[in-house]
Design an enzyme around this catalytic site. Structure first.
Site, PDB file in Angstrom:
ATOM      1  N   THR A  17      17.064 -33.273  39.601  1.00  0.00           N
ATOM      2  CA  THR A  17      17.489 -32.976  38.226  1.00  0.00           C
ATOM      3  C   THR A  17      17.210 -31.532  37.847  1.00  0.00           C
ATOM      4  O   THR A  17      17.978 -30.910  37.112  1.00  0.00           O
ATOM      5  CB  THR A  17      16.781 -33.927  37.242  1.00  0.00           C
ATOM      6  OG1 THR A  17      17.210 -35.259  37.497  1.00  0.00           O
ATOM      7  CG2 THR A  17      17.090 -33.575  35.796  1.00  0.00           C
TER       8      THR A  17
ATOM      9  N   THR B 284      12.836 -36.480  40.643  1.00  0.00           N
ATOM     10  CA  THR B 284      11.695 -37.338  40.327  1.00  0.00           C
ATOM     11  C   THR B 284      11.918 -38.811  40.654  1.00  0.00           C
ATOM     12  O   THR B 284      10.979 -39.592  40.588  1.00  0.00           O
ATOM     13  CB  THR B 284      11.337 -37.232  38.830  1.00  0.00           C
ATOM     14  OG1 THR B 284      12.435 -37.707  38.042  1.00  0.00           O
ATOM     15  CG2 THR B 284      11.010 -35.797  38.456  1.00  0.00           C
ATOM     16  N   ASP B 285      13.146 -39.206  40.998  1.00  0.00           N
ATOM     17  CA  ASP B 285      13.420 -40.634  41.186  1.00  0.00           C
ATOM     18  C   ASP B 285      12.489 -41.283  42.194  1.00  0.00           C
ATOM     19  O   ASP B 285      12.052 -42.421  42.005  1.00  0.00           O
ATOM     20  CB  ASP B 285      14.874 -40.841  41.630  1.00  0.00           C
ATOM     21  CG  ASP B 285      15.853 -40.757  40.474  1.00  0.00           C
ATOM     22  OD1 ASP B 285      15.393 -40.692  39.314  1.00  0.00           O
ATOM     23  OD2 ASP B 285      17.068 -40.753  40.732  1.00  0.00           O
TER      24      ASP B 285
END
Length: 328
Positions: free
Chosen positions: A12, A89-90
């Site tokens: 992201t 960050t997933d």
């Protein structure tokens, strides 16, 4: 001045809104991210290493080994004081723990990213990069293994968990709390990691499946994993390690086939135990041959099991790897 290698992988933090696609897509490369992050030159000399713009949800074990090799090569330079990995960050709680297990170096390795894309108000990517570089350059974090630094917090890789889908402060260390925080130009360490796990391997066993127990679970997912040739299984049980008897029966069939089965909890914090002895309780899982995973939740336990099997660990080795190192 300190020198810090930064490995850019995407996420992201590298994305902007694409009106045609209808959402955020990877756009910014390492150079673009550095250009958006003023003030780095006052912290450290930065050595960029670009490894694409991959959403964290796309990572494979092979990708993580490749990134580990890049970090290992950078840290082998005596002139490099630490490294930063910039990613999505997933899966950050899995990737950071993977690198914590396979990298064996006293120099700080810091993983960071962003919860907002570069098109959104309050984009925090540059601030997180500055904090991560400051931590990687600090002597305070030497010997603390891989850490995740976001929203000013310093989290140990073996405990950090993503707790929210979109909040800026989305990460937490839910069992023992963060190691410290970044306060302006200071790295403040409130506690140190007592011990770390390490797996000397360049291979992860695949497939290793994670099954989350639910009410009325009939064990079909465990049987399916066994049928497709799973090399290992992690079962995230309810509560302190309890499931339906049918799920335990399915896992027992896998154990009888020689497949290592790990019991953890689907709860966000705490650990599975042998505290309950009713059919399907944690004690009956342990008697059936399941291994307990300490404070490692499902995603982390899967990473550890895959690497441990890949390294050729026997049952005793896997047991030691999964156990809480603070109790060793």
């Amino acid at each position: 001045m300190a020198r810090v290698a930064i490995v850019f992988t995407g996420g992201t933090i590298s994305m902007e809104l694409d009106p045609v696609a209808g959402g955020n897509v990877p756009v910014l490369d390492g150079a673009a991210l550095l250009a958006r992050t003023p003030g780095l030159s006052a912290i450290a000399e930065v050595i960029p290493i670009v490894r694409g713009r991959t959403p964290a949800s796309h990572f494979t074990f092979a990708d993580l080994f490749g990134i580990a090799d890049a970090v290992r090569a950078a840290l082998a330079d005596p002139g490099i004081d630490g490294a930063v990995i910039v990613q999505g960050t997933d899966t950050i709680e899995e990737t950071a723990f993977f690198w914590d297990l396979v990298l064996d170096n006293e120099k700080p390795v810091i993983v960071t990213g962003a919860m907002r894309s570069a098109s959104q108000p309050g984009y925090e990517g540059p601030a997180n990069i500055r904090d991560a570089v400051r931590c990687a350059a600090s002597r305070e974090l030497r010997g603390q293994g891989v850490c995740v630094v976001m929203a000013g917090q310093i989290h140990p890789a073996d405990d950090v968990t993503k707790t929210h889908t979109s909040a800026i402060a989305a990460l937490g260390s839910l069992n023992l709390g963060p190691l410290g925080h970044v306060e302006g130009d200071r790295v403040v360490v409130g506690r140190e990691r007592v011990a770390r796990r390490h797996v000397p391997t360049e291979r992860a066993a695949e497939p290793v499946d994670l099954v989350t127990a639910v009410m009325g679970d009939d064990g079909a997912l465990v049987d399916a994993a066994r049928a497709r040739g799973a090399k290992g299984l992690v079962v995230a049980a309810t509560g302190a390690g309890n499931t339906s008897p049918k799920l335990l029966a399915a896992a027992s069939r896998a154990i009888a086939d020689g497949i290592p089965v790990v019991l953890t909890t689907r709860a966000p914090a705490g650990r599975a135990s042998a505290g309950y002895a009713f059919p399907g309780g944690g004690a009956t899982w342990v008697r059936a041959g399941a291994l307990l995973s300490g404070y490692l939740g499902g995603p982390k336990a899967r990473v550890a099991l895959a690497l441990g099997i890949g390294a050729g660990f026997d049952r005793a080795g896997l047991t030691a790897l999964l156990a809480d190192p603070r109790e060793g």
